[in-house]
Design an enzyme around this catalytic site. Structure first.
Site, mmCIF file in Angstrom:
data_model
loop_
_atom_site.group_PDB
_atom_site.id
_atom_site.type_symbol
_atom_site.label_atom_id
_atom_site.label_comp_id
_atom_site.label_asym_id
_atom_site.label_seq_id
_atom_site.Cartn_x
_atom_site.Cartn_y
_atom_site.Cartn_z
ATOM 1 N N ASP A 312 -0.175 5.291 32.345
ATOM 2 C CA ASP A 312 -1.102 5.265 31.221
ATOM 3 C C ASP A 312 -2.411 5.952 31.608
ATOM 4 O O ASP A 312 -2.955 5.696 32.692
ATOM 5 C CB ASP A 312 -1.347 3.807 30.830
ATOM 6 C CG ASP A 312 -2.198 3.652 29.596
ATOM 7 O OD1 ASP A 312 -1.729 4.052 28.520
ATOM 8 O OD2 ASP A 312 -3.313 3.127 29.711
ATOM 9 N N GLU A 347 0.810 10.317 31.137
ATOM 10 C CA GLU A 347 0.090 10.467 29.874
ATOM 11 C C GLU A 347 -1.147 11.273 30.273
ATOM 12 O O GLU A 347 -2.098 10.715 30.837
ATOM 13 C CB GLU A 347 -0.309 9.114 29.290
ATOM 14 C CG GLU A 347 -0.996 9.251 27.954
ATOM 15 C CD GLU A 347 -1.512 7.921 27.392
ATOM 16 O OE1 GLU A 347 -1.437 7.725 26.173
ATOM 17 O OE2 GLU A 347 -1.984 7.084 28.186
#
Length: 599
Positions: A312, A347
């Site tokens: 993330d 990401e």
């Protein structure tokens, strides 16, 4: 692991270079026994007689209380071990956790001293580049499933149920990507709103499984991974190493802040850096923190056998403070015998300066391709050319370089946990996030969505038909695209969140997948697409350069055709006869099998 139990003694160790003293706190019920630790360089350590496996513990650290100097030592705070592998209960936010001088032993979960953990034999990942990744939120995915026993719903163990595995195999899923499964805490603003953090992107300890979704601990998790692997399905963990649940200066003292505040990045004035939007940023320039990250990754590979990880806001991993494509963490992962062959997915953005880094991660990493998401939506909405669509479907060479002679780095997706669902993208022009208690301001404002004439649910047959056609066309685009593709659980059968595009705080019917009323026709359509991709799409994860691109009326594409304003589709033909036809005017994607010569 910071606590290691042996036959005759148990060792504790914690990194706290600025503390004046650290105590390990051992619990028998609510009775707390303090054992002073001894400084060992920048660590503190102690050996306690006896095998304490199964006992609970925490730490208290003493030193200077001077937040303006980045020192937060408060011995009244029971602190969670950053290296814990299991807690006895979930974290629950309480205002007292952030108040200096108030004892928090009664409020804090306690780490459990682990007993022997069985190591999983090292094996290559099941997933290979080019397969379908299926993004799952464990609780909402299983909570309403009629075939799962009620006591198992909402847990990681439920993913091993035959009904779940059958659904995944029907879709030809190569790997499930599990949204956060490690221990997290609610943000402080949620309690007064009657909400909780449902997604888990607010972690406390990176190795400890969240008790609410994995009550059986590592044994439950490893058994689930094994069952999925036996069915040909890998497991990828979505991990959050960019920030912690301690939030900003007003947040709680739970772990790092009271033990080693140097784990957080600070600016020149000493203020917390907030490149995450969550109040703090963990510092990958800090060797001790990177060591903990590597230990965490190894833990899930060694003891559960996971295929890999999705990171993330992964740009944070390469900051020090600017993004560096040669950041140390990349080489450290690549050199590790447990991690070198794992699936690694970035990401590739954060909200800090220079935070958008799509295409700049190491060559063997995959990257979430938001350019694909946005441009495919734009094409079907009528705002992009067929040339741009073809570029995205062929692997986004303008971003990642050609995929002709190497695996494609792009992870193509139409929707993810963050943003509109596929169905909502076709039913809402605007986000409808008032249930989140932030006056509808949260969540992404630009979604490249279109409601097909009515905002929200409609009984108009024409509107329903157009939405259904667009959903099939967009899914057809995805399954005919190069590289790895990702589908968020439920988008294959029309899940809706009533226009909420930031449902992180909605643990209720808004996010629970409605298995009983799912769109089975759409689900069957996706199954057909998945079977076609598995059987007839090139085995390599790049769009074949030797295929033929044609206009819809069968002529070879000329350079001018790609950007012609009136062009609304194309045909691609593979050497084996497989065919993909895209027609925006007809709202249709047709995939055809190769013709088989009769004997």
């Amino acid at each position: 692991m910071s606590a290691i139990a042996g036959p005759e003694a148990t060792q504790f160790r914690v990194h706290s270079p600025q503390a004046d003293g650290v105590t390990v706190c051992l619990f028998t019920g609510d009775t707390e026994r303090h054992v002073p630790m001894v400084r060992d360089g920048d660590d503190w350590a102690v050996t306690v007689p006896g095998n304490l496996a199964g006992e609970t513990y925490g730490f208290r650290a003493s030193g200077i209380w001077a937040p303006d100097q980045k020192l937060w030592f408060d011995p009244t705070k029971l602190l969670a071990d950053p290296g814990a592998v299991e807690f006895d209960r979930p974290f629950v936010f309480d205002a007292a956790l952030a108040q200096h001088g108030i004892d928090t032993a009664a409020l804090m979960p306690r780490a459990i001293v682990p007993g022997p953990i069985a190591e999983v034999p090292q094996a290559p990942p099941v997933f290979t580049v080019g397969g379908l990744i299926y993004e799952i939120h464990v609780r909402s995915f299983t909570w309403l499933h009629p075939d799962i026993p009620p006591e198992q719903r909402g847990t990681i163990g439920a993913l091993a149920h035959p009904a779940i595995i059958a659904h995944l195999q029907k879709l030809r899923v190569a790997a499930v990507e599990l949204m956060p499964v490690v221990a997290w805490v609610d943000e402080r603003h949620l309690g007064p709103l009657g909400l909780t953090n449902a997604w888990g992107y607010n972690p406390v300890a990176p190795m400890a499984l969240e008790p609410r979704i994995c009550p059986g601990g590592m044994a439950e998790f490893a058994a689930t991974v094994a069952a999925l692997r036996a069915a040909g399905i890998g497991v990828i963990l979505d991990l959050v190493f960019n920030h912690s649940g301690e939030s900003d200066e007003l947040g709680p003292l739970l772990s790092f802040r009271g033990i080693d505040n140097q784990a957080y990045a600070h600016d020149a004035a000493g203020a917390l850096v907030n490149d995450t939007g969550c109040g703090n940023t963990l510092d990958f320039a800090n060797v001790a923190f990177r060591t903990l990250v590597l230990d965490s990754l190894r833990h899930f590979v060694r003891f559960a056998g996971v295929d890999g990880f999705r990171f993330d806001l992964a740009t944070i991993m390469a900051r020090g403070p600017e993004f560096d494509p040669d950041a140390p963490i990349f080489a450290e992962i690549a050199a590790d015998r447990w991690l070198a062959d794992r699936v690694l997915i970035a990401e590739p953005w954060d909200i800090g300066p220079g935070g958008y880094q799509l295409g700049h991660f190491p060559p063997h990493w995959l990257e979430w391709n938001d350019r694909y998401r946005d441009d495919v939506r734009k094409f079907w909405r009528g705002d992009a050319t067929i040339g741009l669509l073809a570029t995205r479907m062929a692997g986004s060479a303008d971003v990642f370089g050609s995929c002709a002679d190497r695996p494609c780095k792009s992870v193509a997706f139409l929707a993810a946990h963050d943003g509109f669902t596929l169905a909502d993208m076709l039913a809402y022009n605007e986000r409808h996030n008032f249930a989140n208690g932030e006056d509808g301001r949260d969540g992404q404002g630009e979604n490249y969505s279109w409601n097909n004439g009515v905002e929200g649910p409609s009984d108009d047959p024409a509107v329903i038909s157009r939405r259904a056609a667009y959903a099939r066309a967009m899914l057809g685009t995805l399954f005919a695209s190069a590289g790895t593709i990702m589908l968020t659980a439920g988008d294959e059968f029309g899940r809706s969140q009533n226009g909420n595009n930031n449902a992180y705080a909605q643990d209720n019917a808004l996010t629970w997948l409605d298995w009983a009323n799912r769109d089975t026709e759409l689900e069957e359509h996706v199954a057909v697409l998945a079977a076609w991709r598995a059987a007839h799409f090139p085995a390599k994860a790049s769009f074949p350069e030797d295929g033929a691109w044609q206009t819809l009326d069968g002529h070879a594409m000329a350079p001018a055709d790609w950007d012609a304003p009136a062009a609304h589709g194309f045909v691609w033909r593979a050497p084996n006869g497989a065919r993909v036809a895209i027609d925006r005017n007809a709202i249709e994607v047709v995939v055809s099998q190769p013709k088989i010569a009769l004997p």
